[in-house]
Design a protein around this motif. Structure first.
Motif, PDB file in Angstrom:
ATOM      1  N   GLY A  44      61.288 -64.029-116.848  1.00 51.09           N
ATOM      2  CA  GLY A  44      62.008 -63.384-115.747  1.00 51.09           C
ATOM      3  C   GLY A  44      61.062 -62.746-114.751  1.00 51.09           C
ATOM      4  O   GLY A  44      61.343 -62.679-113.552  1.00 51.09           O
ATOM      5  N   LEU A  45      59.906 -62.286-115.222  1.00 52.31           N
ATOM      6  CA  LEU A  45      58.900 -61.706-114.304  1.00 52.31           C
ATOM      7  C   LEU A  45      58.172 -62.827-113.568  1.00 52.31           C
ATOM      8  O   LEU A  45      57.901 -62.748-112.372  1.00 52.31           O
ATOM      9  N   ALA A  46      57.869 -63.894-114.291  1.00 50.35           N
ATOM     10  CA  ALA A  46      57.126 -65.008-113.663  1.00 50.35           C
ATOM     11  C   ALA A  46      57.955 -65.659-112.562  1.00 50.35           C
ATOM     12  O   ALA A  46      57.430 -66.020-111.506  1.00 50.35           O
ATOM     13  N   GLU A  47      59.259 -65.763-112.809  1.00 53.19           N
ATOM     14  CA  GLU A  47      60.136 -66.449-111.843  1.00 53.19           C
ATOM     15  C   GLU A  47      60.985 -65.481-111.027  1.00 53.19           C
ATOM     16  O   GLU A  47      61.913 -65.888-110.338  1.00 53.19           O
ATOM     17  N   ASP A  48      60.708 -64.170-111.163  1.00 51.79           N
ATOM     18  CA  ASP A  48      61.413 -63.120-110.411  1.00 51.79           C
ATOM     19  C   ASP A  48      62.933 -63.236-110.590  1.00 51.79           C
ATOM     20  O   ASP A  48      63.691 -63.274-109.618  1.00 51.79           O
ATOM     21  N   LEU A  49      63.348 -63.319-111.858  1.00 48.19           N
ATOM     22  CA  LEU A  49      64.792 -63.409-112.193  1.00 48.19           C
ATOM     23  C   LEU A  49      65.325 -61.985-112.344  1.00 48.19           C
ATOM     24  O   LEU A  49      65.515 -61.475-113.434  1.00 48.19           O
ATOM     25  N   ALA A  58      51.314 -64.604-111.310  1.00 49.24           N
ATOM     26  CA  ALA A  58      52.670 -64.635-110.729  1.00 49.24           C
ATOM     27  C   ALA A  58      53.446 -63.392-111.168  1.00 49.24           C
ATOM     28  O   ALA A  58      54.183 -62.783-110.380  1.00 49.24           O
ATOM     29  N   ILE A  59      53.240 -62.994-112.421  1.00 47.09           N
ATOM     30  CA  ILE A  59      53.916 -61.790-112.937  1.00 47.09           C
ATOM     31  C   ILE A  59      53.395 -60.548-112.213  1.00 47.09           C
ATOM     32  O   ILE A  59      54.165 -59.691-111.769  1.00 47.09           O
ATOM     33  N   ALA A  60      52.089 -60.495-112.030  1.00 43.39           N
ATOM     34  CA  ALA A  60      51.509 -59.351-111.306  1.00 43.39           C
ATOM     35  C   ALA A  60      52.038 -59.306-109.864  1.00 43.39           C
ATOM     36  O   ALA A  60      52.337 -58.231-109.328  1.00 43.39           O
ATOM     37  N   ALA A  61      52.237 -60.484-109.291  1.00 42.17           N
ATOM     38  CA  ALA A  61      52.770 -60.543-107.913  1.00 42.17           C
ATOM     39  C   ALA A  61      54.203 -60.021-107.870  1.00 42.17           C
ATOM     40  O   ALA A  61      54.590 -59.269-106.951  1.00 42.17           O
ATOM     41  N   LEU A 121      48.508 -53.641-114.509  1.00 40.56           N
ATOM     42  CA  LEU A 121      49.909 -53.170-114.469  1.00 40.56           C
ATOM     43  C   LEU A 121      50.061 -51.957-115.383  1.00 40.56           C
ATOM     44  O   LEU A 121      49.416 -51.872-116.429  1.00 40.56           O
ATOM     45  N   ASN A 122      50.922 -51.010-114.972  1.00 39.19           N
ATOM     46  CA  ASN A 122      51.234 -49.842-115.823  1.00 39.19           C
ATOM     47  C   ASN A 122      52.289 -50.268-116.839  1.00 39.19           C
ATOM     48  O   ASN A 122      53.455 -50.436-116.491  1.00 39.19           O
ATOM     49  N   ILE A 123      51.864 -50.450-118.083  1.00 41.53           N
ATOM     50  CA  ILE A 123      52.784 -50.981-119.102  1.00 41.53           C
ATOM     51  C   ILE A 123      53.077 -49.920-120.151  1.00 41.53           C
ATOM     52  O   ILE A 123      52.186 -49.145-120.532  1.00 41.53           O
TER      53      ILE A 123
END
Ligand code: F6P
Length: 375
Positions: free
Chosen positions: A47-52, A94-97, A127-129
């Motif tokens: 969902g993060l990679a594809e901005d779902l 892509a996830i960071a983006a 990233l703040n995880i």
């Protein structure tokens, strides 16, 4: 006017009861602050990679405390090796983006061992995880317990209770195969709570002849049925030795080819391991001359409404997570410690499987009531 902190949230890895209670804990605590907004993404890291993106407001959080599974959806997708249009791609950037595009202040990842390894990769991208420990296997290091374990323990125990009926009515050996992947916590806990006569866990490789002797001893004392609780990862001594050697070859592999060969060897051993519970049943029939039957509990152990214990744990960890974000504490997992919680470095959790120590007090307790571990 306070700057709004946008908090991303995903659920990743196998589903488990209590996930929605954790989402609710994070969401309600965040929204109560007035300067936080939740940005949810579907289906784990994909969902993060594809901005779902998925809306998670007060309305969406209402009534989910008692609902099984995860309203966000989940997956076992890995950021660095994600299948996109049939090919494996590194989607970490892509996830960071996505994280940057949504101007996230932090990202909450709720998951088990794999989720923590992947969370570490994203931390290394800046990233703040912050993570919450979730799995019915209870095999996440540095936390007393994981979200989902308590519910699965109750489900597996009730299944064993019910299997006693067939066992004593038909004078049978009834074997319950219990989840837990490569750890024996669930089988050990449910085996004790359900009064299993034999408990087999990955941490104690077994000798089928010793199991048969324990069962025959029961028959000689007039009890001609037995319940065996076997963890799905439990294996006989000879197989465990082969598996350990192959794992050492994989861990010590110096070249890509050697690593690839060792991985293939482990996969072949895993494939051969499938069906081992049925083979165990047949072997015990031959050695004891009792009928044996198998019940594979499977995904029932991950289903339905979470127990009160898991709702409590999920709410404690979820709300603490938001407090830590407010304090600017990142790179940590919110661990359960007794009645409290403790932030522990994700770097110390990732890749650190919590298996059952062979001198654990639960094992001692089981042996003291006469349980056999097949060794
Ligand atoms: O990690 C939880 C778990 O249920 C394990 O006990 C089990 O081996 C595994 O997930 C099954 O994975 P999947 O849901 O991908 O089939």
């Amino acid at each position: 006017m306070k700057k709004i902190k946008r908090i991303g949230i995903i659920t990743a890895g196998g589903d488990s009861p209590g996930l929605n209670a954790a989402i609710r804990g994070v969401g309600k605590a965040a929204l109560s602050h007035g300067d936080m907004e939740i940005v949810a993404f579907r289906d784990g890291y994909r969902g993060l990679a594809e901005d779902l993106r998925m809306r998670l407001d007060k309305k969406a959080l209402a009534g989910i405390l008692t609902v099984g599974g995860t309203i966000l959806g989940t997956s076992r997708d890995k950021p660095h090796r994600m299948e996109i249009n049939g090919e494996l791609r590194d989607m970490t950037d892509a996830i960071a983006a996505t994280y940057k595009r949504h101007k996230l202040h932090a990202l909450v990842c709720i998951g088990g061992g794999g989720t923590h390894k992947n969370a570490l990769r994203l931390m290394e991208k800046g990233l703040n995880i912050i993570t919450l420990p979730k799995t019915i296997d209870n095999d996440v290091a540095l936390t007393d317990s994981t979200i989902g374990f308590d519910t699965a323990l109750g489900i597996a125990t009730e299944a064993i209770d019910r299997l006693h009926s067939t066992a004593h009515s038909h004078h049978r050996i009834v074997i319950a195969e219990i989840m837990g992947h490569r750890a024996g916590w669930l089988a050990l806990g449910a085996g004790i709570a359900g009064g299993a006569d034999v408990i087999l866990i990955p941490e104690i490789p077994y000798d089928v002849r010793k199991i048969a002797s324990a069962i025959r001893r029961r028959s000689q004392h007039g009890t001609n049925f037995s319940i065996v609780a076997v963890a799905e990862g439990a294996m006989p001594v000879e197989d465990a030795a082969e598996f350990a050697a192959a794992k050492r070859r994989k861990d010590n592999a110096k070249t890509r080819d050697a690593k690839k060969r060792a991985k293939a060897e482990l996969a072949a051993l895993d494939a051969r391991h499938a069906g081992s519970t049925m083979r165990l049943a047949k072997h015990l029939e031959e050695l004891t001359h009792l009928e044996a039957r198998v019940s594979i509990l499977g995904y029932v152990q991950r289903g339905g409404t979470p127990s009160a214990g898991d709702r409590l744990l999920a709410t404690r960890l979820g709300t603490k997570c938001v407090e830590l974000i407010q304090e600017g504490v990142f790179g940590v997992m919110v661990a359960a410690r007794g009645e409290d919680t403790k932030p522990v470095p994700i770097a110390e959790v990732a890749g650190n499987l919590k298996t059952v120590p062979t001198d654990h007090s639960w094992i001692e307790s089981a042996r003291r009531v006469g349980t056999s571990f097949g060794n």
